[in-house]
Design a protein around this motif. Structure first.
Motif, PDB file in Angstrom:
ATOM      1  N   ALA A 247       8.600   3.588  -5.477  1.00  0.00           N
ATOM      2  CA  ALA A 247       8.015   2.893  -6.627  1.00  0.00           C
ATOM      3  C   ALA A 247       9.053   2.016  -7.309  1.00  0.00           C
ATOM      4  O   ALA A 247       8.789   0.855  -7.647  1.00  0.00           O
ATOM      5  CB  ALA A 247       7.428   3.905  -7.614  1.00  0.00           C
ATOM      6  N   GLU A 248      10.249   2.566  -7.508  1.00  0.00           N
ATOM      7  CA  GLU A 248      11.309   1.772  -8.141  1.00  0.00           C
ATOM      8  C   GLU A 248      11.685   0.576  -7.273  1.00  0.00           C
ATOM      9  O   GLU A 248      11.866  -0.543  -7.767  1.00  0.00           O
ATOM     10  CB  GLU A 248      12.539   2.652  -8.387  1.00  0.00           C
ATOM     11  CG  GLU A 248      13.684   1.912  -9.070  1.00  0.00           C
ATOM     12  CD  GLU A 248      14.892   2.795  -9.339  1.00  0.00           C
ATOM     13  OE1 GLU A 248      15.970   2.245  -9.592  1.00  0.00           O
ATOM     14  OE2 GLU A 248      14.738   4.038  -9.293  1.00  0.00           O
ATOM     15  N   HIS A 249      11.792   0.808  -5.975  1.00  0.00           N
ATOM     16  CA  HIS A 249      12.121  -0.268  -5.033  1.00  0.00           C
ATOM     17  C   HIS A 249      11.055  -1.373  -5.081  1.00  0.00           C
ATOM     18  O   HIS A 249      11.375  -2.569  -5.176  1.00  0.00           O
ATOM     19  CB  HIS A 249      12.232   0.321  -3.621  1.00  0.00           C
ATOM     20  CG  HIS A 249      12.631  -0.668  -2.579  1.00  0.00           C
ATOM     21  ND1 HIS A 249      12.573  -0.380  -1.234  1.00  0.00           N
ATOM     22  CD2 HIS A 249      13.065  -1.954  -2.664  1.00  0.00           C
ATOM     23  CE1 HIS A 249      12.982  -1.433  -0.548  1.00  0.00           C
ATOM     24  NE2 HIS A 249      13.284  -2.399  -1.397  1.00  0.00           N
ATOM     25  N   LEU A 250       9.796  -0.982  -5.049  1.00  0.00           N
ATOM     26  CA  LEU A 250       8.705  -1.958  -5.028  1.00  0.00           C
ATOM     27  C   LEU A 250       8.671  -2.788  -6.308  1.00  0.00           C
ATOM     28  O   LEU A 250       8.508  -4.016  -6.260  1.00  0.00           O
ATOM     29  CB  LEU A 250       7.368  -1.248  -4.830  1.00  0.00           C
ATOM     30  CG  LEU A 250       6.121  -2.144  -4.926  1.00  0.00           C
ATOM     31  CD1 LEU A 250       6.149  -3.233  -3.855  1.00  0.00           C
ATOM     32  CD2 LEU A 250       4.857  -1.310  -4.804  1.00  0.00           C
ATOM     33  N   LEU A 251       8.790  -2.149  -7.471  1.00  0.00           N
ATOM     34  CA  LEU A 251       8.720  -2.891  -8.735  1.00  0.00           C
ATOM     35  C   LEU A 251       9.847  -3.906  -8.837  1.00  0.00           C
ATOM     36  O   LEU A 251       9.684  -4.972  -9.437  1.00  0.00           O
ATOM     37  CB  LEU A 251       8.760  -1.919  -9.911  1.00  0.00           C
ATOM     38  CG  LEU A 251       7.531  -1.021 -10.061  1.00  0.00           C
ATOM     39  CD1 LEU A 251       7.703  -0.065 -11.233  1.00  0.00           C
ATOM     40  CD2 LEU A 251       6.254  -1.843 -10.235  1.00  0.00           C
TER      41      LEU A 251
ATOM     42  N   GLU B 182       5.486  10.827  -0.137  1.00  0.00           N
ATOM     43  CA  GLU B 182       6.591  11.771   0.027  1.00  0.00           C
ATOM     44  C   GLU B 182       7.897  11.226  -0.566  1.00  0.00           C
ATOM     45  O   GLU B 182       8.804  11.997  -0.881  1.00  0.00           O
ATOM     46  CB  GLU B 182       6.790  12.089   1.513  1.00  0.00           C
ATOM     47  CG  GLU B 182       5.647  12.865   2.147  1.00  0.00           C
ATOM     48  CD  GLU B 182       4.447  11.999   2.529  1.00  0.00           C
ATOM     49  OE1 GLU B 182       3.426  12.556   2.988  1.00  0.00           O
ATOM     50  OE2 GLU B 182       4.527  10.760   2.375  1.00  0.00           O
ATOM     51  N   THR B 183       8.012   9.922  -0.712  1.00  0.00           N
ATOM     52  CA  THR B 183       9.201   9.302  -1.314  1.00  0.00           C
ATOM     53  C   THR B 183       8.754   8.404  -2.470  1.00  0.00           C
ATOM     54  O   THR B 183       9.257   7.289  -2.641  1.00  0.00           O
ATOM     55  CB  THR B 183       9.979   8.489  -0.271  1.00  0.00           C
ATOM     56  OG1 THR B 183       9.084   7.569   0.389  1.00  0.00           O
ATOM     57  CG2 THR B 183      10.619   9.393   0.763  1.00  0.00           C
ATOM     58  N   LEU B 184       7.802   8.893  -3.257  1.00  0.00           N
ATOM     59  CA  LEU B 184       7.140   8.064  -4.272  1.00  0.00           C
ATOM     60  C   LEU B 184       8.113   7.498  -5.306  1.00  0.00           C
ATOM     61  O   LEU B 184       8.081   6.301  -5.604  1.00  0.00           O
ATOM     62  CB  LEU B 184       6.057   8.883  -4.981  1.00  0.00           C
ATOM     63  CG  LEU B 184       5.318   8.181  -6.128  1.00  0.00           C
ATOM     64  CD1 LEU B 184       4.610   6.928  -5.639  1.00  0.00           C
ATOM     65  CD2 LEU B 184       4.325   9.133  -6.781  1.00  0.00           C
ATOM     66  N   ASP B 185       8.962   8.332  -5.889  1.00  0.00           N
ATOM     67  CA  ASP B 185       9.844   7.864  -6.953  1.00  0.00           C
ATOM     68  C   ASP B 185      10.758   6.742  -6.464  1.00  0.00           C
ATOM     69  O   ASP B 185      10.896   5.697  -7.115  1.00  0.00           O
ATOM     70  CB  ASP B 185      10.679   9.022  -7.501  1.00  0.00           C
ATOM     71  CG  ASP B 185       9.825  10.072  -8.198  1.00  0.00           C
ATOM     72  OD1 ASP B 185       8.705   9.736  -8.601  1.00  0.00           O
ATOM     73  OD2 ASP B 185      10.276  11.227  -8.324  1.00  0.00           O
TER      74      ASP B 185
ATOM     75  N   LEU C 280       0.856  -1.182   0.000  1.00  0.00           N
ATOM     76  CA  LEU C 280       0.000   0.000   0.000  1.00  0.00           C
ATOM     77  C   LEU C 280       0.890   1.228   0.000  1.00  0.00           C
ATOM     78  O   LEU C 280       2.083   1.143   0.314  1.00  0.00           O
ATOM     79  CB  LEU C 280      -0.936   0.026   1.210  1.00  0.00           C
ATOM     80  CG  LEU C 280      -0.358   0.464   2.575  1.00  0.00           C
ATOM     81  CD1 LEU C 280      -1.489   0.870   3.515  1.00  0.00           C
ATOM     82  CD2 LEU C 280       0.486  -0.612   3.216  1.00  0.00           C
ATOM     83  N   PHE C 281       0.309   2.373  -0.354  1.00  0.00           N
ATOM     84  CA  PHE C 281       1.003   3.659  -0.279  1.00  0.00           C
ATOM     85  C   PHE C 281       0.174   4.597   0.586  1.00  0.00           C
ATOM     86  O   PHE C 281      -1.058   4.629   0.478  1.00  0.00           O
ATOM     87  CB  PHE C 281       1.218   4.259  -1.674  1.00  0.00           C
ATOM     88  CG  PHE C 281       2.495   3.829  -2.314  1.00  0.00           C
ATOM     89  CD1 PHE C 281       3.579   4.684  -2.389  1.00  0.00           C
ATOM     90  CD2 PHE C 281       2.629   2.545  -2.815  1.00  0.00           C
ATOM     91  CE1 PHE C 281       4.775   4.277  -2.973  1.00  0.00           C
ATOM     92  CE2 PHE C 281       3.811   2.119  -3.396  1.00  0.00           C
ATOM     93  CZ  PHE C 281       4.897   2.994  -3.473  1.00  0.00           C
TER      94      PHE C 281
END
Length: 435
Positions: free
Chosen positions: A370-374, A364-367, A263-264
């Motif tokens: 997101a890269e970490h999660l993918l 707040e740390t989306l970029d 989740l975000f």
């Protein structure tokens, strides 16, 4: 005489073989029963999958070879340097690589299986990451998950409604934010106003639930905006009972155990500001009729507000942010109906005390997240998180937005969203609580 002796000797032999065969069959049956008892979850899951059109989870890439901690520690420095060079080498050749068999995706939806042979465009290739995920990113996730675990497990630290209930206590209608992708073994709990549009796009692409000219979308940004929030495109937990009936809860638990769940979240007060700006400062007919009219009547002395949002905006009439806060704090609001998803508490949407999330991302740390999660999901080689304009609603604006909100109301609002602040590691905005 000899014939009689041979016959008499063969009978015990046949009887022995028959008895031995029966013993093997019994032992085999007992063994199978034990396997079913021990692995009943897996057997149950396999049985359910046979009745669906989708298969179980299969990663897009093979998982890395497992190593013991000492070996990993010894080799990590050497691997990092080597794989970084490999990254640069591989990506140099991926840039601009084209696949002439990839079909273009248009603006309109066509479910026909016919494919046009004239529409071909190069396929976009994502960069392949071979270097290990940075330890600090892993530690950040561990810290976020530990905060949730501590608060959910210890009443003395902080207690809040729903903390101690079980997963079985959650009504089906409250599980409609959990989107399931069986193709990759992913469960995403979406929170409105927290990049959920783009994450829903990702889920549509991964699950291949939307086709154009018979071909699944491959670029999230190609998914039409008006279809992103179409509930029919997302298979949620709330829909399980229609497909699986009395077995739905059991299957949910199997998937929660085996799939990667994420989740975000976002600063709770900033999320409220964003919700107000999006739904009440813009001409949204649905939200005007469902919520704005009630706010205007209760808190702005409009006994007969305009019937449509167009007329209201033309006359300069709209609920203020203060009216919105009054609406949230009014006990009558939740008595009439649960909070709308755009301002319902995040923990009430995603149930972090009942669901052990594998990844907790933050807007707040989306970029970075997101890269970490993918990469964790092993889909970073097939999909990329869409680049979007950075949201203009930021925490530094909080003091301006709350300037006309009385101190008492600010304190009440914090108590209303305190669980979200604490569970997801957001500090109390102290500047708002000093006159």
């Amino acid at each position: 005489m000899l014939g009689k002796m041979a016959l008499s000797q063969s009978k015990p032999t046949k009887m022995g073989k028959s008895r031995l065969l029966r013993i093997f069959m019994i032992v085999g049956a007992v063994f199978m029963i034990l396997l079913i008892i021990i692995y009943w979850d897996d057997v149950g899951a396999s049985n359910f999958y046979l009745h669906t059109t989708i298969s179980g989870p299969h990663p897009s890439r093979l998982p890395p070879h497992s190593r013991s901690d000492p070996e990993k520690k010894a080799d990590e420095d050497k691997e990092t340097s080597f794989l970084t060079d490999i990254d640069a080498f591989v990506n140099q050749f991926l840039e601009g690589t084209a696949d002439p068999t990839e079909q273009v995706r248009g603006e309109t939806i066509n479910q026909s299986s016919e494919k046009s042979e004239e529409k071909f465009v190069p396929r976009r290739e994502w960069k392949i990451h071979l270097t290990p995920i940075a330890p600090e990113l892993k530690q950040k996730q561990d810290n976020r998950k530990q905060i949730i675990q501590d608060l959910c497990g210890n009443k003395s630290l902080f207690d809040f409604p729903g903390r101690s209930r079980t997963f079985d206590d959650i009504p089906n209608k409250e599980l409609d934010h959990l989107i399931v992708d069986d193709r990759h073994g992913i469960i995403y709990c979406y929170v409105p106003k927290v990049a959920c549009t783009n994450w829903k796009r990702i889920m549509i692409v991964l699950s291949e639930s939307l086709l154009i000219d018979g071909v699944p979308y491959q670029d999230p940004l190609d998914v039409p905006q008006e279809l992103v929030h179409n509930s029919s495109l997302h298979f949620t937990f709330n829909k399980f009972w229609k497909r699986y009936g009395k077995f739905s809860r059991h299957l949910m638990k199997i998937k929660l155990k085996k799939y990667t769940k994420f989740l975000f979240v976002r600063d709770p007060f900033v999320r409220l500001i964003s919700a107000y700006r999006n739904k009440f400062e813009q001409a949204n007919e649905d939200f005007y009729k469902r919520f704005a009219v009630a706010m205007l009547k209760r808190y702005s002395n409009y006994t007969n507000p305009p019937a449509s949002v167009v007329d209201a905006f033309a006359a300069g009439i709209r609920p203020s942010f203060a009216n919105f806060i009054q609406y949230l704090l009014d006990p009558k609001t939740e008595k009439d109906a649960p909070f709308n998803e755009h301002w319902r508490q995040m923990y009430r949407l995603c149930h972090p005390c009942q669901i052990n999330y594998d990844f907790v991302g933050k807007l707040e740390t989306l970029d970075e997240d997101a890269e970490h999660l993918l990469r964790i999901l092993r889909v970073d080689n097939v999909v990329e998180f869409p680049q979007s304009h950075r949201n203009r609603t930021v925490s530094s604006w909080e003091q301006d937005w709350f300037a006309n909100i009385p101190l008492k109301a600010r304190n009440e609002l914090y108590r209303l969203y305190e669980a979200d602040f604490k569970l997801f590691g957001y500090s109390k905005p102290d500047k708002l609580f000093h006159e």
